[in-house]
Design an enzyme around this catalytic site. Structure first.
Site, PDB file in Angstrom:
ATOM      1  N   GLU A 184       0.678  -1.240   0.024  1.00  0.00           N
ATOM      2  CA  GLU A 184       0.146  -0.058   0.055  1.00  0.00           C
ATOM      3  C   GLU A 184       0.917   1.184   0.189  1.00  0.00           C
ATOM      4  O   GLU A 184       0.781   2.235  -0.826  1.00  0.00           O
ATOM      5  CB  GLU A 184      -1.068   0.019   1.157  1.00  0.00           C
ATOM      6  CG  GLU A 184      -1.958  -1.135   1.391  1.00  0.00           C
ATOM      7  CD  GLU A 184      -2.721  -1.507   0.151  1.00  0.00           C
ATOM      8  OE1 GLU A 184      -2.837  -0.670  -0.813  1.00  0.00           O
ATOM      9  OE2 GLU A 184      -3.075  -2.682  -0.271  1.00  0.00           O
ATOM     10  N   HIS A 272      -5.233  -6.149 -10.704  1.00  0.00           N
ATOM     11  CA  HIS A 272      -4.601  -7.030 -10.005  1.00  0.00           C
ATOM     12  C   HIS A 272      -4.085  -8.500 -10.575  1.00  0.00           C
ATOM     13  O   HIS A 272      -3.645  -9.376  -9.818  1.00  0.00           O
ATOM     14  CB  HIS A 272      -5.393  -7.257  -8.631  1.00  0.00           C
ATOM     15  CG  HIS A 272      -5.711  -6.135  -7.955  1.00  0.00           C
ATOM     16  ND1 HIS A 272      -6.687  -5.132  -8.298  1.00  0.00           N
ATOM     17  CD2 HIS A 272      -4.715  -5.638  -6.767  1.00  0.00           C
ATOM     18  CE1 HIS A 272      -6.647  -4.252  -7.541  1.00  0.00           C
ATOM     19  NE2 HIS A 272      -5.737  -4.249  -6.762  1.00  0.00           N
TER      20      HIS A 272
HETATM   21  N1  ASN Z   1      -5.671  -3.534  -1.669  1.00  0.00           N
HETATM   22  C1  ASN Z   1      -6.041  -3.013  -3.047  1.00  0.00           C
HETATM   23  C2  ASN Z   1      -4.677  -2.531  -3.558  1.00  0.00           C
HETATM   24  O1  ASN Z   1      -3.861  -1.727  -2.981  1.00  0.00           O
HETATM   25  C3  ASN Z   1      -7.031  -2.075  -3.028  1.00  0.00           C
HETATM   26  C4  ASN Z   1      -7.216  -1.684  -4.755  1.00  0.00           C
HETATM   27  O2  ASN Z   1      -7.948  -2.444  -4.982  1.00  0.00           O
HETATM   28  N2  ASN Z   1      -6.805  -0.549  -4.984  1.00  0.00           N
HETATM   29  O3  ASN Z   1      -4.316  -2.756  -4.692  1.00  0.00           O
HETATM   30 ZN    ZN Z   2      -2.519  -2.204  -5.067  1.00  0.00          ZN
END
Ligand code: ASN
Ligand code: ZN
Ligand code: CA
Length: 370
Positions: A184, A272
């Site tokens: 993060e 992701h």
């Molecule tokens: N935990 C996720 C990330 O940091 C939150 C998101 O989807 N932005 O990627």
């Molecule tokens: Zn992220």
């Protein structure tokens, strides 16, 4: 404010008759405490003494602090335009020994978050010479216990802060592990440097950047209770999640949704999932292809073209990726651009035709980039 922008509360003792200054001192003092975390055992903490108590605020790292979101949620329009940010009340403690290592004490998750911020700060400072997330010596803050049973954590540019849910207890526990904290916080570094747009291939590179540095942070901590590996979130997933980690960098497709190899449709995936291409490249560059047990965790990285890649180590990966991110990548960099950016970085650091330069080329080719 001092030169670093940190608040300083100065007490000046004056002679009541003459008005002359007798003495002066700062009332906010750095103190050394410790905390019992959920995932990392007992960890050292640098805190702020207010005279009568301690705050979970680190004067040695830009006054980075951790506060309790107390279950509040932000009020947002259209998903991203957030009108208010739930205030996070900084944790305080009477004896500077924080948490009890379990979720019974609300301070335990705060210990992990603050520790994660400390290690990430130190990683960027000691390894890359970066003074804080924005490079200006200023700290950020963590909000823990956000929402109710919230299965996520996120970085937010507007508050320059990180937010952590407690998880639902079935799929996930509190999302305050080292790799997630490093992930993060690294979103903040990306936003202040390459500013990779968070969609398509640049979004995948943004996510991969956070997974790479989150992992290098975990290794940097060198904490036997949460030893380094190339899995993301292995400490937070619970049996109900159905697998041992959120993401697997040696073979991203192990999660059932990410891709190992570039293709022309990679840009259509969630960031992701197409981050798998960058994560796979990073693993191959550092550790090489094939099976490898690292800190007791079995890894096994295939290549997309059947080649064999020899790794150049995590330190070289971090140096090359950091230089590529901060010098060569821009908001629209895609995977082909990342190949060029990392080759430029490797050339600067090690020379064209060096082992490292050739390994960067080989690792990208092994994930079908270039
Ligand atoms: N935990 C996720 C990330 O940091 C939150 C998101 O989807 N932005 O990627
Ligand atoms: Zn992220
Ligand atoms: Ca990990």
């Amino acid at each position: 404010m001092d030169a670093q922008g940190n608040p300083v509360a100065r007490t000046v003792l004056t002679d009541a008759r003459t008005g002359a200054q007798i003495d002066a001192w700062d009332t906010l003092e750095s103190a050394t405490g410790d905390g019992r975390s959920l995932y990392g055992g007992t960890v050292p903490l640098s805190t702020t003494s207010t005279g009568s108590a301690y705050e979970l605020k680190d004067p040695t790292r830009g006054n980075t602090y951790t506060g309790d979101a107390a279950g509040q949620v932000d009020l947002c329009l259209l998903g991203t335009l957030c009108l208010t940010r739930a205030p996070a009340t900084v944790f305080t403690d009477a004896d500077n020994h924080w948490g009890d290592g379990t979720t019974t004490d609300r301070a335990s998750a705060a210990v992990d978050a603050q520790y994660g911020t400390d290690v990430t700060w130190d990683y960027f400072k000691n390894v890359h010479g970066r003074n804080g997330i924005a490079g200006d010596g200023k700290g950020s803050y963590n909000r823990v216990h956000y929402g109710t049973r919230y299965n996520n954590a996120f970085w937010d540019d507007t508050c320059f802060c990180m937010t952590y849910g407690d998880g639902d207890g079935t799929q996930m526990g509190p999302l305050v592990s080292l790799d997630v904290a490093g992930h993060e916080m690294s979103h903040g570094v990306t936003s202040k440097t390459a500013a990779l747009t968070y969609s398509g291939e640049s979004g995948g590179l943004n996510e991969a950047t956070s997974d790479v540095f989150g992992t290098l942070v975990e290794f940097h901590a060198d904490n036997a209770k949460d030893a380094g590996d190339w899995l993301i979130g292995e400490k937070i997933v619970r049996s109900g999640f159905g697998r041992s980690a959120l993401r697997y960098m040696d073979k991203p497709s192990k999660d059932g949704v990410s891709v190992d190899c570039w293709s022309s449709s990679a840009a259509d995936l969630d960031v992701h999932y197409n981050s798998g291409i960058g994560n796979h490249f990073a693993y191959l560059l550092a550790e090489g292809s094939g099976p490898k047990t690292i800190n007791g965790v079995a890894h096994n990285s295939p290549t997309c073209d059947g080649s064999t890649v020899t790794g150049i180590g995590r330190g070289a990966l971090g140096a090359i990726w950091y230089r590529a991110l901060t010098v060569y990548m821009t908001s629209s960099t895609d995977y082909a651009g990342a190949r060029t950016a990392t080759l430029n970085a490797a050339r600067d650091l090690y020379g064209a035709g060096s082992t490292e330069y050739d390994a960067v080329a080989a690792a990208w080719s092994a994930v079908n980039v270039g």
